[in-house]
Design a protein around this motif. Structure first.
Motif, PDB file in Angstrom:
ATOM      1  N   GLY A 196       0.796  -1.218   0.000  1.00 14.49           N
ATOM      2  CA  GLY A 196       0.000   0.000   0.000  1.00 14.49           C
ATOM      3  C   GLY A 196       0.827   1.265   0.000  1.00 14.49           C
ATOM      4  N   LEU A 197       0.117   2.386  -0.253  1.00 16.44           N
ATOM      5  CA  LEU A 197       0.789   3.686  -0.384  1.00 16.44           C
ATOM      6  C   LEU A 197       1.444   4.129   0.928  1.00 16.44           C
ATOM      7  N   GLY A 198       0.743   3.876   2.047  1.00 19.28           N
ATOM      8  CA  GLY A 198       1.311   4.256   3.356  1.00 19.28           C
ATOM      9  C   GLY A 198       2.628   3.516   3.591  1.00 19.28           C
ATOM     10  N   THR A 232      -4.988  22.161 -13.968  1.00 20.96           N
ATOM     11  CA  THR A 232      -5.760  21.029 -14.476  1.00 20.96           C
ATOM     12  C   THR A 232      -5.110  19.744 -13.997  1.00 20.96           C
ATOM     13  N   ARG A 233      -5.951  18.776 -13.625  1.00 20.10           N
ATOM     14  CA  ARG A 233      -5.435  17.467 -13.229  1.00 20.10           C
ATOM     15  C   ARG A 233      -5.824  16.438 -14.272  1.00 20.10           C
ATOM     16  N   PHE A 234      -4.844  15.658 -14.687  1.00 14.40           N
ATOM     17  CA  PHE A 234      -5.134  14.528 -15.577  1.00 14.40           C
ATOM     18  C   PHE A 234      -4.916  13.244 -14.795  1.00 14.40           C
ATOM     19  N   LEU A 244      -1.998   5.620   3.243  1.00  9.36           N
ATOM     20  CA  LEU A 244      -1.481   6.933   3.650  1.00  9.36           C
ATOM     21  C   LEU A 244      -2.610   7.772   4.257  1.00  9.36           C
ATOM     22  N   THR A 245      -3.792   7.650   3.662  1.00  2.00           N
ATOM     23  CA  THR A 245      -4.963   8.380   4.145  1.00  2.00           C
ATOM     24  C   THR A 245      -5.201   8.138   5.640  1.00  2.00           C
ATOM     25  N   ASP A 246      -5.048   6.891   6.084  1.00  3.58           N
ATOM     26  CA  ASP A 246      -5.306   6.577   7.499  1.00  3.58           C
ATOM     27  C   ASP A 246      -4.278   7.253   8.409  1.00  3.58           C
ATOM     28  N   ALA A 290     -11.476  15.858  -2.886  1.00  4.18           N
ATOM     29  CA  ALA A 290     -10.638  14.669  -3.063  1.00  4.18           C
ATOM     30  C   ALA A 290      -9.166  15.051  -3.154  1.00  4.18           C
ATOM     31  N   VAL A 291      -8.333  14.035  -2.940  1.00  4.27           N
ATOM     32  CA  VAL A 291      -6.878  14.254  -2.945  1.00  4.27           C
ATOM     33  C   VAL A 291      -6.292  13.774  -4.277  1.00  4.27           C
ATOM     34  N   PRO A 292      -5.649  14.677  -5.007  1.00  2.00           N
ATOM     35  CA  PRO A 292      -5.110  14.299  -6.312  1.00  2.00           C
ATOM     36  C   PRO A 292      -3.650  13.839  -6.282  1.00  2.00           C
ATOM     37  N   GLY A 293      -3.205  13.248  -5.198  1.00  2.00           N
ATOM     38  CA  GLY A 293      -1.840  12.692  -5.208  1.00  2.00           C
ATOM     39  C   GLY A 293      -0.726  13.706  -5.068  1.00  2.00           C
ATOM     40  N   ARG A 294      -0.971  14.787  -4.327  1.00  2.00           N
ATOM     41  CA  ARG A 294       0.082  15.765  -4.016  1.00  2.00           C
ATOM     42  C   ARG A 294      -0.012  16.073  -2.520  1.00  2.00           C
ATOM     43  N   TYR A 295       1.119  15.927  -1.818  1.00  3.99           N
ATOM     44  CA  TYR A 295       1.133  16.097  -0.362  1.00  3.99           C
ATOM     45  C   TYR A 295       2.456  16.737   0.055  1.00  3.99           C
ATOM     46  N   VAL A 296       2.427  17.446   1.194  1.00  3.57           N
ATOM     47  CA  VAL A 296       3.667  17.885   1.853  1.00  3.57           C
ATOM     48  C   VAL A 296       3.527  17.500   3.323  1.00  3.57           C
ATOM     49  N   LYS A 348     -13.192   6.750  -5.650  1.00  4.04           N
ATOM     50  CA  LYS A 348     -11.903   6.591  -6.349  1.00  4.04           C
ATOM     51  C   LYS A 348     -10.748   7.280  -5.605  1.00  4.04           C
ATOM     52  N   TYR A 349     -11.099   8.047  -4.548  1.00  8.41           N
ATOM     53  CA  TYR A 349     -10.088   8.920  -3.947  1.00  8.41           C
ATOM     54  C   TYR A 349     -10.103   8.915  -2.419  1.00  8.41           C
ATOM     55  N   GLY A 350      -9.037   9.501  -1.839  1.00  8.64           N
ATOM     56  CA  GLY A 350      -9.076   9.905  -0.451  1.00  8.64           C
ATOM     57  C   GLY A 350      -9.912  11.171  -0.373  1.00  8.64           C
ATOM     58  N   ILE A 351     -10.838  11.221   0.591  1.00  9.24           N
ATOM     59  CA  ILE A 351     -11.765  12.367   0.708  1.00  9.24           C
ATOM     60  C   ILE A 351     -11.600  12.980   2.096  1.00  9.24           C
ATOM     61  N   VAL A 389     -10.954  10.023   4.769  1.00 10.03           N
ATOM     62  CA  VAL A 389     -11.359   8.630   4.575  1.00 10.03           C
ATOM     63  C   VAL A 389     -10.973   8.188   3.163  1.00 10.03           C
ATOM     64  N   GLU A 390     -10.489   6.947   3.063  1.00 11.01           N
ATOM     65  CA  GLU A 390     -10.022   6.426   1.776  1.00 11.01           C
ATOM     66  C   GLU A 390     -11.169   5.798   1.005  1.00 11.01           C
ATOM     67  N   LYS A 391     -11.389   6.296  -0.183  1.00 10.01           N
ATOM     68  CA  LYS A 391     -12.344   5.750  -1.152  1.00 10.01           C
ATOM     69  C   LYS A 391     -13.732   5.439  -0.561  1.00 10.01           C
ATOM     70  N   PRO A 392     -14.383   6.439   0.052  1.00  8.41           N
ATOM     71  CA  PRO A 392     -15.724   6.179   0.600  1.00  8.41           C
ATOM     72  C   PRO A 392     -16.785   6.100  -0.495  1.00  8.41           C
ATOM     73  N   LEU A 409       4.619  13.057  -4.461  1.00  3.91           N
ATOM     74  CA  LEU A 409       3.886  13.187  -5.722  1.00  3.91           C
ATOM     75  C   LEU A 409       3.547  11.792  -6.226  1.00  3.91           C
ATOM     76  N   LEU A 410       2.291  11.567  -6.565  1.00  3.64           N
ATOM     77  CA  LEU A 410       1.910  10.269  -7.132  1.00  3.64           C
ATOM     78  C   LEU A 410       1.934  10.375  -8.656  1.00  3.64           C
ATOM     79  N   GLY A 411       2.549   9.361  -9.263  1.00  2.00           N
ATOM     80  CA  GLY A 411       2.783   9.414 -10.701  1.00  2.00           C
ATOM     81  C   GLY A 411       1.544   9.255 -11.560  1.00  2.00           C
ATOM     82  N   ASP A 412       0.437   8.811 -10.977  1.00  2.00           N
ATOM     83  CA  ASP A 412      -0.781   8.632 -11.770  1.00  2.00           C
ATOM     84  C   ASP A 412      -1.534   9.938 -11.997  1.00  2.00           C
ATOM     85  N   ASP A 413      -1.050  11.001 -11.358  1.00  2.00           N
ATOM     86  CA  ASP A 413      -1.732  12.288 -11.502  1.00  2.00           C
ATOM     87  C   ASP A 413      -0.760  13.265 -12.159  1.00  2.00           C
ATOM     88  N   ILE A 414      -1.189  13.839 -13.267  1.00  2.00           N
ATOM     89  CA  ILE A 414      -0.381  14.902 -13.861  1.00  2.00           C
ATOM     90  C   ILE A 414      -1.088  16.216 -13.573  1.00  2.00           C
TER      91      ILE A 414
HETATM   92  C1  G1P Z   1      -4.186   7.006  -4.065  1.00  2.00           C
HETATM   93  C2  G1P Z   1      -4.568   7.488  -2.653  1.00  2.00           C
HETATM   94  C3  G1P Z   1      -5.863   8.285  -2.720  1.00  2.00           C
HETATM   95  C4  G1P Z   1      -5.714   9.435  -3.703  1.00  2.00           C
HETATM   96  C5  G1P Z   1      -5.329   8.876  -5.089  1.00  2.00           C
HETATM   97  C6  G1P Z   1      -5.030  10.002  -6.064  1.00  2.00           C
HETATM   98  O1  G1P Z   1      -5.118   6.029  -4.472  1.00  2.00           O
HETATM   99  O2  G1P Z   1      -4.688   6.369  -1.809  1.00  2.00           O
HETATM  100  O3  G1P Z   1      -6.159   8.786  -1.431  1.00  2.00           O
HETATM  101  O4  G1P Z   1      -6.904  10.178  -3.783  1.00  2.00           O
HETATM  102  O5  G1P Z   1      -4.136   8.068  -4.993  1.00  2.00           O
HETATM  103  O6  G1P Z   1      -4.752   9.500  -7.341  1.00  2.00           O
HETATM  104  P1  G1P Z   1      -4.857   5.055  -5.738  1.00  2.00           P
HETATM  105  O7  G1P Z   1      -5.344   5.806  -6.947  1.00  2.00           O
HETATM  106  O8  G1P Z   1      -3.386   4.788  -5.796  1.00  2.00           O
HETATM  107  O9  G1P Z   1      -5.663   3.826  -5.472  1.00  2.00           O
END
Ligand code: G1P
Length: 287
Positions: free
Chosen positions: A108-110, A251-253, A230-232, A202-208, A169-172, A189-192, A128-133
């Motif tokens: 997991g991400l955490g 813009t987020r892709f 990570l959300t927890d 929602a969180v687009p994969g950018r954190y400090v 689909k996201y952390g909220i 909360v993760e993916k409610p 930075l999460l690579g799935d979000d540009i």
């Molecule tokens: C992860 C995080 C989620 C976040 C998302 C952004 O989920 O766990 O909180 O909102 O990235 O892309 P994943 O998409 O890796 O399942």
């Protein structure tokens, strides 16, 4: 303290992009001729990050190699008088210090972020999460780094608004509004499911984070999907420390999905007049 380090988890298997990801890391799939990971690293470098820490796994060595010098290619291009390309290749290999650490099991991400702990020490850092540009005038991660400096807090989480039916689909976050686009986190909360979501932020994969996040990553049990989320850890931290959410401009892709990947490709291509014409002509011809 100025943030110099960014963690980018890249250990995932990229199953949504199979069969391409059978032999190529998902992160190396390009938007036109630029690997997606390069766009994310560029965002960090533009924000002032000087050290990238990849959390990777077996078979993903090409990501590190990409940011290394390739002297034989450089000299080949030099001899062929391809000076622009030589410079382009050289710049990629010199722009940022790259370190990496293995995530030996995909827990997991955490868990992935916790793997970077020995390379972070006591410093605040970016994730930075690579799935979000993130695309915009001010790099997404820079917006959070600035807020972190201004608010002197334990964490700042990037936010964007999603339609209610997409919360799963996201952390909220659940938060109190402080000023326009800025929230003090109460919970997360993760993916409610839509009915359980505390908001549509929602969180687009950018954190400090400050390094305090590691204490909380050590405390969390496995969460959604049996993974250390990570959300927890952010939720626990927000119960005891000051954590903020900031709505990101730009813009987020979602390049983790085929639709988002196609959209990003079209958006990047449309910046070039010749390619824009190809898009418009092709849409007429093939759709
Ligand atoms: C992860 C995080 C989620 C976040 C998302 C952004 O989920 O766990 O909180 O909102 O990235 O892309 P994943 O998409 O890796 O399942």
């Amino acid at each position: 303290m100025k943030i110099k380090k960014a963690v980018i988890p890249v250990a995932g298997k990229g199953t949504r992009f199979l069969p391409a990801t059978k032999e190529i890391p998902k992160e190396m799939i390009p938007i036109l001729n630029i690997p997606m990971i390069s766009i994310v690293v560029e965002e960090a470098v533009k924000a002032g990050i000087t050290e990238i820490i990849f959390v990777n796994s077996r078979g993903k060595e090409s990501i590190e190699n990409y940011f290394d010098r390739n002297l034989s290619l450089e000299s080949f291009l030099k001899e062929a008088d391809k000076n622009d390309q030589e410079l382009l290749i050289k710049n990629i290999g010199t722009k940022v210090e790259v370190l990496s650490v293995r995530q030996k099991e995909q827990l997991g991400l955490g868990h992935a972020i916790n793997c970077a702990r020995p390379l972070i020490g006591d410093e605040p850092f970016a994730v930075l999460l690579g799935d979000d540009i993130m695309d915009g005038e001010v790099p997404g991660i820079k917006q959070l780094m600035d807020k972190h400096e201004e608010l002197d807090c334990s964490g700042v989480i990037g936010l964007f608004e999603v339609p209610k039916d997409e919360t799963s689909k996201y952390g909220i976050i659940e938060g109190d509004i402080k000023s326009e686009g800025l929230y003090k986190l109460k919970s997360m909360v993760e993916k409610p499911l839509p009915d359980d979501a505390p908001s549509n932020l929602a969180v687009p994969g950018r954190y400090v984070f400050s390094s305090e996040i590691f204490e909380y990553l050590d405390k969390i049990p496995r969460g959604v999907g049996g993974e250390y989320q990570l959300t927890d850890a952010i939720k626990l931290m927000a119960e005891e420390k000051d954590v903020f959410g900031a709505v990101l401009e730009g813009t987020r892709f979602d390049t983790g999905s085929m639709e988002g990947y196609l959209e990003a490709t079209i958006a990047y291509a449309a910046r070039d007049e010749k390619l824009k014409k190809v898009i418009l002509d092709s849409v007429k011809k093939y759709t």
